[in-house]
Design a protein around this motif. Structure first.
Motif, mmCIF file in Angstrom:
data_model
loop_
_atom_site.group_PDB
_atom_site.id
_atom_site.type_symbol
_atom_site.label_atom_id
_atom_site.label_comp_id
_atom_site.label_asym_id
_atom_site.label_seq_id
_atom_site.Cartn_x
_atom_site.Cartn_y
_atom_site.Cartn_z
ATOM 1 N N PHE A 50 -19.160 56.050 59.626
ATOM 2 C CA PHE A 50 -19.407 57.111 58.656
ATOM 3 C C PHE A 50 -19.456 56.493 57.268
ATOM 4 N N SER A 51 -20.042 57.220 56.337
ATOM 5 C CA SER A 51 -20.204 56.725 54.966
ATOM 6 C C SER A 51 -19.653 57.711 53.953
ATOM 7 N N VAL A 52 -19.187 57.165 52.829
ATOM 8 C CA VAL A 52 -18.725 57.966 51.696
ATOM 9 C C VAL A 52 -19.308 57.360 50.422
ATOM 10 N N VAL A 53 -19.508 58.215 49.438
ATOM 11 C CA VAL A 53 -19.914 57.760 48.115
ATOM 12 C C VAL A 53 -18.684 57.833 47.224
ATOM 13 N N VAL A 54 -18.363 56.732 46.562
ATOM 14 C CA VAL A 54 -17.178 56.656 45.713
ATOM 15 C C VAL A 54 -17.364 57.568 44.498
ATOM 16 N N THR A 55 -16.336 58.396 44.244
ATOM 17 C CA THR A 55 -16.353 59.321 43.101
ATOM 18 C C THR A 55 -15.268 58.933 42.101
ATOM 19 N N TYR A 114 -13.118 51.869 43.161
ATOM 20 C CA TYR A 114 -12.567 52.473 44.378
ATOM 21 C C TYR A 114 -11.158 51.924 44.596
ATOM 22 N N SER A 115 -10.177 52.802 44.596
ATOM 23 C CA SER A 115 -8.793 52.355 44.725
ATOM 24 C C SER A 115 -8.474 51.949 46.160
ATOM 25 N N THR A 116 -7.489 51.081 46.289
ATOM 26 C CA THR A 116 -7.019 50.699 47.618
ATOM 27 C C THR A 116 -6.478 51.922 48.346
ATOM 28 N N PHE A 117 -5.842 52.835 47.601
ATOM 29 C CA PHE A 117 -5.312 54.063 48.194
ATOM 30 C C PHE A 117 -6.436 54.889 48.824
ATOM 31 N N ALA A 148 -10.421 54.684 55.500
ATOM 32 C CA ALA A 148 -10.327 53.805 56.669
ATOM 33 C C ALA A 148 -9.582 54.509 57.803
ATOM 34 N N GLU A 149 -8.530 55.266 57.455
ATOM 35 C CA GLU A 149 -7.799 56.002 58.485
ATOM 36 C C GLU A 149 -8.712 57.025 59.155
ATOM 37 N N TYR A 150 -9.564 57.648 58.378
ATOM 38 C CA TYR A 150 -10.489 58.628 58.958
ATOM 39 C C TYR A 150 -11.444 57.959 59.948
ATOM 40 N N SER A 151 -11.824 56.714 59.688
ATOM 41 C CA SER A 151 -12.745 56.048 60.616
ATOM 42 C C SER A 151 -12.150 55.966 62.018
ATOM 43 N N GLY A 152 -10.852 55.698 62.135
ATOM 44 C CA GLY A 152 -10.202 55.689 63.441
ATOM 45 C C GLY A 152 -10.034 57.079 64.011
ATOM 46 N N ARG A 153 -9.848 58.045 63.122
ATOM 47 C CA ARG A 153 -9.684 59.432 63.564
ATOM 48 C C ARG A 153 -10.945 59.958 64.254
ATOM 49 N N LEU A 154 -12.099 59.381 63.953
ATOM 50 C CA LEU A 154 -13.332 59.820 64.605
ATOM 51 C C LEU A 154 -13.230 59.696 66.128
ATOM 52 N N PHE A 155 -12.531 58.682 66.611
ATOM 53 C CA PHE A 155 -12.287 58.572 68.055
ATOM 54 C C PHE A 155 -11.330 59.670 68.507
ATOM 55 N N GLN A 176 -21.284 54.037 44.380
ATOM 56 C CA GLN A 176 -21.729 53.190 45.479
ATOM 57 C C GLN A 176 -21.336 53.822 46.823
ATOM 58 N N GLU A 177 -22.183 53.593 47.817
ATOM 59 C CA GLU A 177 -21.929 54.118 49.154
ATOM 60 C C GLU A 177 -21.203 53.076 50.000
ATOM 61 N N VAL A 178 -20.120 53.502 50.620
ATOM 62 C CA VAL A 178 -19.323 52.635 51.487
ATOM 63 C C VAL A 178 -19.501 53.106 52.932
ATOM 64 N N THR A 179 -19.844 52.182 53.808
ATOM 65 C CA THR A 179 -19.992 52.493 55.224
ATOM 66 C C THR A 179 -18.834 51.876 55.993
ATOM 67 N N PHE A 180 -18.134 52.723 56.731
ATOM 68 C CA PHE A 180 -17.012 52.309 57.565
ATOM 69 C C PHE A 180 -17.479 52.230 59.005
ATOM 70 N N THR A 181 -17.113 51.148 59.670
ATOM 71 C CA THR A 181 -17.362 51.011 61.097
ATOM 72 C C THR A 181 -16.024 50.751 61.766
#
Length: 130
Positions: free
Chosen positions: A13-18, A34-37, A43-50, A78-83
């Motif tokens: 999934f992808s997000v655009v940094v605000t 984009y903060s580490t927080f 990143a946690e949401y990427s695992g939640r997709l499963f 910028q758009e960030v794509t999580f895999t």
């Protein structure tokens, strides 16, 4: 809990940094990136997709751990794509490894753990904590 997946399966999934995602501590802007927080949250949401496809009625996913190495800054807009890649499922624990990229540039990587639990039991536990 059902498990239609096998190790190596991927979710993206992808997000655009605000501006809301910028690095702030105690309401003070530290850096306009984009903060580490926020990166860890996404990143946690990427695992939640499963987990969303594995949990059944009456169940919920609960994050139990995350490691994240923040490798490169990302600007607002910028758009960030999580895999997320499924590493393994041990009983009710779902373990995924993830990468976050802007284009081909790796900005973060890590591992995320979630457990699928009985929602009613979890809600009762939360009541005991009040």
């Amino acid at each position: 809990m059902q498990n239609p997946f096998k190790p190596g399966d991927k979710k993206t999934f992808s997000v655009v940094v605000t501006h809301a995602d910028m690095a702030k501590l105690a309401d003070e802007l530290i850096h306009p990136v984009y903060s580490t927080f926020a990166l860890t949250r996404d990143a946690e949401y990427s695992g939640r997709l499963f987990v969303l496809e594995m949990k059944e009625v009456g169940e919920e996913g609960v994050g139990t751990g995350i490691t994240l190495k923040h490798l490169s800054p990302t600007l607002v807009g910028q758009e960030v794509t999580f895999t997320a890649t499924l590493r393994e499922v041990i009983k009710n624990e779902v373990i995924t490894d993830f990468e976050a990229k802007v284009g081909h540039r790796l900005i973060a990587e890590g591992t995320q753990w979630q457990k699928i639990i009985n929602k009613e039991k979890f809600d009762k536990l939360l009541e005991l904590l009040e």
